[in-house]
Design an enzyme around this catalytic site. Structure first.
Site: not given
Lengths: 417, 377
Positions: A135, A138, A173, A256, A381, A383
């Protein structure tokens, strides 16, 4: 209330169990049980070959990607049957780790957005483990703020309709093992950031794609950087419309969070075992009052996650959608694991700093300490997860977004004046 | 797999919630706090008439004859409403003691009156500071007469019946303790209401001087019976705590949506949003642990001691966490007498100590996990 199967579930469980007993790679059982926090445990053969062999065997018998339709290589089973399969597969399920991203995220996105021809070409080998997917989301400039990504896709000026990709992805990954990638790009820097994105898939052997492993803070290399230099992708590998990439990415991200969040361990059973064996002041650690208090804290988190999971399974068993309580899984598990690792080292005293063959339980807690910061970041994350709980579960207003209606190219890129 | 309540049970829960939102108004909750009666007598009568008090008591003893699952949901609603009534003392404890250890005559004498609300029961256990151990029990029964003092006793000032843990017989340690039924309206009993952090549920000191006492359960079995019954009560009380946590969270959420500061709803600030998210997390973990407890309670599983301590520790923390942060989200207004935030704060901290403190239950949980581990090995 009960923890029993319905008759249908029991029949499915018996069928799955019988097949697994007859077909699982039992010669690997001991090694899989020995698996450390960040290693497969397999050293008698190539771990990837072992994973692919088990996946292929499952696919041939209809046990791969249980919730996918049969025509795409799946098992056309219900969500609850998928859960039961996971319980029965047990330790052999860890062999599936190279396929998690593909099966959990890329596959569902392809299924929702690709053409029928592409689905029939791409999904069966993904289900059977013959092809691995990664994927490519990011970027150095866009993590939690994924829509801040800068990798560009520009129409080739030769009239072919192809797209030319330039830029860099990070935290990918399994890119080094992957045949295919799901790639989100910016096609219109003049539009506000969420509106100028477009999704593609591509072969990882396309010229101009370069995979470089990232050496992580814990010394391992599970993730990669992927560089794109004038990479050419045909327009028919686009998923969704030009400019619709954000919407397409949400299919992936929703999957995900579901797949990473379910059934995560906090490490409590291992810590409890350790506290039964280890000594503090000449007595078992578990006899120490402060140790008992901390253990109890970890125990109720572990138990709370377990029974939250069972409430979700209950919903599946009734044919309902699990409630929002499932969103707490990774948030709790990640933070708990980190605290738990620190506590386990504390019990070891100054020797806790040593990470070698003398470390208790194969240095599991040292590995956990060094790996756990990533758990609190990857796949959303802490947050971001709190924002999701606050906004989607509790109905609180979103943050005020200063970059929402601004052309992407006008958004500041550095905090330095 | 069915870790959920049935539709019928949820419907009953809705009925109880509606009843309490109508009858258990803030004025009713505050009455004890502002010098009124020590408990809401009319509300208690209403709960009895609805069948809430007797929901898990068999019909033969004047109850409704449903299960402890219904009682768990009733407890959640009593916690949510901060109901100022002695259900925990009278039903989770006194009635449960009778059901677990009472003779037929004792059950027949008392259970119908507890189910109808005509009498109130309680458990007189604690003597002074710190964690209760058998050594600390000084109250003693000789020749059917109880002498000594118990303090604090929840609802001890309004109860008619006490189950009292006292020394009797020749046993040592835990075996020195037996349980006794004492009619608190009879001779030899003096009571004194105590000032407490949560006056919406009263506490008292009971002094006994030769009060007639009738043994409940076998001689020397008192500690073991009390431990079993407190486990059962802990699960019910954990549901109260989860109900309270849920309500404190929803109050905080509503305020965060309503209150404007710096030109925006304060719930849009991540400092507030993340605090609320963490409250949701602890309330959710506690709820799931409580469901585990409910299953153990209703099925009579051997896991009940582990499940009870798990639910208890988790729910204690969740209610304390949600109640204290509810004040924080409300800011200065949360610290006024007029706002209800302090009622939840008081109750959360009082319930955290009822049945034994958090550290006591943490210790029990680990002992029981060790026991389960030894059995499995």
């Amino acid at each position: 209330m009960d923890f029993d199967d319905t008759p249908e579930e029991a029949a499915f469980r018996a069928e799955a169990r019988a097949w697994i007993q007859a077909n699982a790679p039992t010669h690997l059982e001991a090694e899989l049980k020995r698996a450390g926090f960040a290693s497969s445990g397999i050293d008698s053969e190539d771990p990837m070959a072992a994973s692919k062999a088990w996946q292929k065997r499952k696919a041939e018998a209809g046990w791969a990607c249980l919730n996918w339709p049969k025509e795409y290589g799946g098992g056309a089973r219900t969500p609850i049957e998928r859960v039961i399969w996971g319980q029965e597969e047990g330790i052999y399920g860890s062999l599936s780790s190279p396929f998690i991203i593909g099966h959990g995220m890329c596959g569902p996105t392809v299924m929702a957005w690709a053409s029928e021809d592409h689905k029939r070409r791409l999904l069966p080998p993904l289900a059977s483990g013959e092809e691995i997917w990664c994927q490519l989301f990011s970027e150095p400039a866009g993590g939690s703020d994924l829509a801040g990504l800068r990798t560009s896709a520009v129409k080739a000026d030769d009239g072919s309709g192809d797209w030319i990709i330039n830029g860099q992805k990070i935290w990918t990954s399994g890119a080094q093992h992957s045949q295919w990638g799901l790639l989100i790009t910016r096609t219109n820097p003049d539009a506000p950031k969420h509106k100028g994105l477009t999704m593609f898939f591509l072969s990882m052997s396309t010229p101009g794609v370069e995979v470089r492993p990232i050496k992580q803070a814990n010394g391992q290399s599970g993730f990669n950087e992927v560089y794109f230099t004038d990479v050419r992708i045909p327009d028919d590998q686009r998923l969704g419309a030009v400019g619709q990439g954000w919407e397409v990415s949400l299919t992936t991200l929703m999957n995900e969070r579901l797949s990473i969040g379910s059934g995560m361990s906090t490490g409590f059973p291992e810590l409890f075992d350790f506290c039964l064996q280890a000594e503090v002041d000449g007595r078992p650690a578990v006899d120490d009052a402060s140790v008992r208090s901390r253990l109890a804290q970890f125990a109720v988190k572990q138990s709370g996650l377990k029974y939250t999971g069972m409430r979700a399974i209950t919903a599946l068993s009734k044919g309902e959608t699990p409630g929002p309580e499932n969103s707490i899984g990774k948030l709790v598990a990640g933070a708990t694991m980190q605290e738990l690792a620190m506590f386990a080292l504390d019990i070891q005293g100054q020797s806790g700093a040593i990470q070698d063959e003398s470390s208790p339980m194969n240095a599991r807690f040292q590995q956990m300490l060094l790996r756990s910061p990533a758990t609190r970041i990857e796949g959303g994350s802490d947050e971001i997860l709190r924002n999701i709980i606050g906004e989607r579960v509790l109905g609180l207003p979103g943050d005020i977004r200063v970059d929402k209606d601004v052309a992407f190219r006008d958004i500041p890129t550095s905090g330095r004046k | 797999m069915n870790l959920d309540f049935s539709d019928d049970q949820k419907q009953l829960q809705d009925q109880i919630r509606r009843f309490l939102s109508e009858k258990c108004t803030p004025a009713v909750v505050r009455s004890g706090l502002e010098g009124g009666e020590p408990f809401a007598r009319d509300l208690y009568r209403g709960l009895a008439e609805m069948g809430v008090l007797g929901v898990a008591i068999p019909e033969a003893y004047g109850g409704v004859g449903l299960s402890h699952l219904e009682l768990c949901l009733a407890a959640e609603e009593l916690g949510r409403a901060l109901a100022p009534v002695p259900v925990a003392s009278s039903i989770y404890l006194a009635a449960e003691f009778l059901l677990q250890a009472g003779t037929e005559a004792q059950k027949k004498a008392w259970l119908p009156r507890l189910a109808s609300g005509e009498s109130i029961g309680t458990f007189a256990f604690v003597e002074g500071q710190g964690r209760m151990t058998p050594d600390k029990v000084a109250a003693a029964v000789r020749d059917g007469r109880l002498s000594g003092a118990k303090s604090p006793v929840p609802d001890g000032d309004i109860a008619d019946l006490a189950v009292v843990a006292a020394r009797s017989g020749a046993g040592r340690g835990e075996q020195a303790i037996s349980l006794f039924l004492v009619d608190l309206n009879g001779p030899g009993v003096t009571r004194e209401t105590l000032a407490s952090i949560d006056p919406t549920r009263s506490q008292a000191r009971l002094a006994f001087e030769g009060a007639p006492a009738e043994r409940l359960g076998g001689e020397g079995e008192g500690w073991a019976i009390a431990s079993q019954v407190m486990d059962r009560a802990a699960i019910l009380m954990a549901f109260e705590q989860v109900g309270g946590a849920d309500r404190a969270l929803s109050m905080a959420r509503d305020y965060a949506l309503d209150r404007m500061a710096f030109g925006r709803q304060i719930g849009s600030f991540q400092a507030i949003k993340h605090m609320l998210a963490d409250m949701y997390v602890s309330a959710t973990l506690a709820r799931s642990n409580c469901y585990y407890g409910a299953w153990a309670l209703a099925s009579g599983s051997s896991e009940l001691p582990v499940a009870a301590a798990t639910a208890r520790v988790s729910a204690t923390q969740a209610f304390q966490h949600c109640a204290k942060n509810n004040i924080q989200v409300h800011g200065g207004m949360g610290f006024t007498w007029a706002f209800d935030c302090h009622l939840f704060y008081r109750r959360s901290n009082a319930l955290a100590l009822a049945l034994g403190s958090l550290s006591t239950w943490e210790d029990l949980l680990i002992s029981r996990l060790q026991g389960a581990n030894t059995q499995a090995a």
